[in-house]
Write a protein that holds these residues in place. Structure first.
Motif, PDB file in Angstrom:
ATOM      1  N   LEU A  77     -46.721   0.403  45.759  1.00 11.29           N
ATOM      2  CA  LEU A  77     -45.991   1.567  46.238  1.00 11.29           C
ATOM      3  C   LEU A  77     -46.534   2.850  45.618  1.00 11.29           C
ATOM      4  CD1 LEU A  77     -42.400   0.063  46.139  1.00 11.29           C
ATOM      5  CD2 LEU A  77     -43.978   0.195  48.065  1.00 11.29           C
ATOM      6  N   SER A  78     -46.075   3.972  46.129  1.00 11.59           N
ATOM      7  CA  SER A  78     -46.662   5.258  45.747  1.00 11.59           C
ATOM      8  C   SER A  78     -46.622   5.540  44.249  1.00 11.59           C
ATOM      9  CB  SER A  78     -45.980   6.392  46.509  1.00 11.59           C
ATOM     10  OG  SER A  78     -44.602   6.436  46.208  1.00 11.59           O
ATOM     11  N   THR A  79     -45.530   5.220  43.574  1.00 10.77           N
ATOM     12  CA  THR A  79     -45.464   5.484  42.139  1.00 10.77           C
ATOM     13  C   THR A  79     -46.514   4.686  41.384  1.00 10.77           C
ATOM     14  OG1 THR A  79     -43.110   5.917  42.307  1.00 10.77           O
ATOM     15  CG2 THR A  79     -43.959   5.491  40.122  1.00 10.77           C
ATOM     16  N   GLY A  80     -46.628   3.404  41.701  1.00 12.26           N
ATOM     17  CA  GLY A  80     -47.651   2.573  41.068  1.00 12.26           C
ATOM     18  C   GLY A  80     -49.049   3.004  41.462  1.00 12.26           C
ATOM     19  N   GLY A  81     -49.185   3.443  42.708  1.00 13.34           N
ATOM     20  CA  GLY A  81     -50.481   3.898  43.186  1.00 13.34           C
ATOM     21  C   GLY A  81     -50.953   5.157  42.506  1.00 13.34           C
ATOM     22  N   GLU A  82     -50.006   6.011  42.176  1.00 12.38           N
ATOM     23  CA  GLU A  82     -50.370   7.236  41.452  1.00 12.38           C
ATOM     24  C   GLU A  82     -50.846   6.913  40.044  1.00 12.38           C
ATOM     25  OE1 GLU A  82     -46.930   9.722  41.636  1.00 12.38           O
ATOM     26  OE2 GLU A  82     -47.110   9.995  43.799  1.00 12.38           O
ATOM     27  N   LYS A  83     -50.245   5.898  39.439  1.00 10.98           N
ATOM     28  CA  LYS A  83     -50.629   5.509  38.081  1.00 10.98           C
ATOM     29  C   LYS A  83     -51.941   4.743  38.065  1.00 10.98           C
ATOM     30  CE  LYS A  83     -45.891   5.285  36.454  1.00 10.98           C
ATOM     31  NZ  LYS A  83     -44.793   4.427  36.047  1.00 10.98           N
ATOM     32  N   ASN A  84     -52.187   3.969  39.119  1.00 11.04           N
ATOM     33  CA  ASN A  84     -53.394   3.153  39.170  1.00 11.04           C
ATOM     34  C   ASN A  84     -53.947   3.156  40.598  1.00 11.04           C
ATOM     35  OD1 ASN A  84     -55.395   1.237  38.947  1.00 11.04           O
ATOM     36  ND2 ASN A  84     -54.190  -0.120  37.655  1.00 11.04           N
ATOM     37  N   PRO A  85     -54.633   4.232  40.989  1.00 10.11           N
ATOM     38  CA  PRO A  85     -55.103   4.343  42.375  1.00 10.11           C
ATOM     39  C   PRO A  85     -56.136   3.288  42.777  1.00 10.11           C
ATOM     40  CG  PRO A  85     -55.888   6.192  41.044  1.00 10.11           C
ATOM     41  CD  PRO A  85     -54.924   5.415  40.199  1.00 10.11           C
ATOM     42  N   LEU A  86     -56.932   2.807  41.844  1.00  8.44           N
ATOM     43  CA  LEU A  86     -57.917   1.774  42.200  1.00  8.44           C
ATOM     44  C   LEU A  86     -57.215   0.458  42.545  1.00  8.44           C
ATOM     45  CD1 LEU A  86     -60.766   2.473  39.623  1.00  8.44           C
ATOM     46  CD2 LEU A  86     -60.661   3.089  42.043  1.00  8.44           C
ATOM     47  N   LEU A  87     -56.193   0.093  41.787  1.00  4.54           N
ATOM     48  CA  LEU A  87     -55.418  -1.096  42.099  1.00  4.54           C
ATOM     49  C   LEU A  87     -54.716  -0.942  43.435  1.00  4.54           C
ATOM     50  CD1 LEU A  87     -54.183  -3.865  41.351  1.00  4.54           C
ATOM     51  CD2 LEU A  87     -52.324  -2.580  40.249  1.00  4.54           C
ATOM     52  N   ALA A  88     -54.119   0.220  43.671  1.00  6.53           N
ATOM     53  CA  ALA A  88     -53.423   0.472  44.931  1.00  6.53           C
ATOM     54  C   ALA A  88     -54.376   0.319  46.110  1.00  6.53           C
ATOM     55  CB  ALA A  88     -52.798   1.862  44.925  1.00  6.53           C
TER      56      ALA A  88
END
Length: 85
Positions: A56-67
């Protein structure tokens, strides 16, 4: 409807305790794993695929490569599986 349907779940976590494990086969892992996707396609014939994996967006902001890996590459891996099987 097919009352003998079985479910295959792929997740990084364990299933909720209330899930009937006689009807759900859990594979621990990620949809980004080619080895896991290959194992599943050799073992099962899927009629339907529900893709609920995602960062999700919050996790993606913290780790964009994983997202990107999960949201894009994981989705592509499942689409390729569905296309070829």
């Amino acid at each position: 409807t097919n009352t003998n349907s079985n479910l295959v779940a792929v997740d990084l976590n364990d299933l909720h305790p209330e899930v009937d494990r006689r009807k759900v086969q859990l594979y621990r892992g990620s949809i980004t794993s080619p080895e896991l996707i290959d194992t599943l396609t050799k073992k099962y014939q899927f009629d339907l695929v529900f893709h609920l994996a995602g960062v999700l967006s919050t996790g993606g902001e913290k780790n964009p490569l994983l997202a990107h890996d999960v949201n894009v590459n994981g989705t592509l891996a499942l689409l390729k599986m569905a296309q070829h099987h």
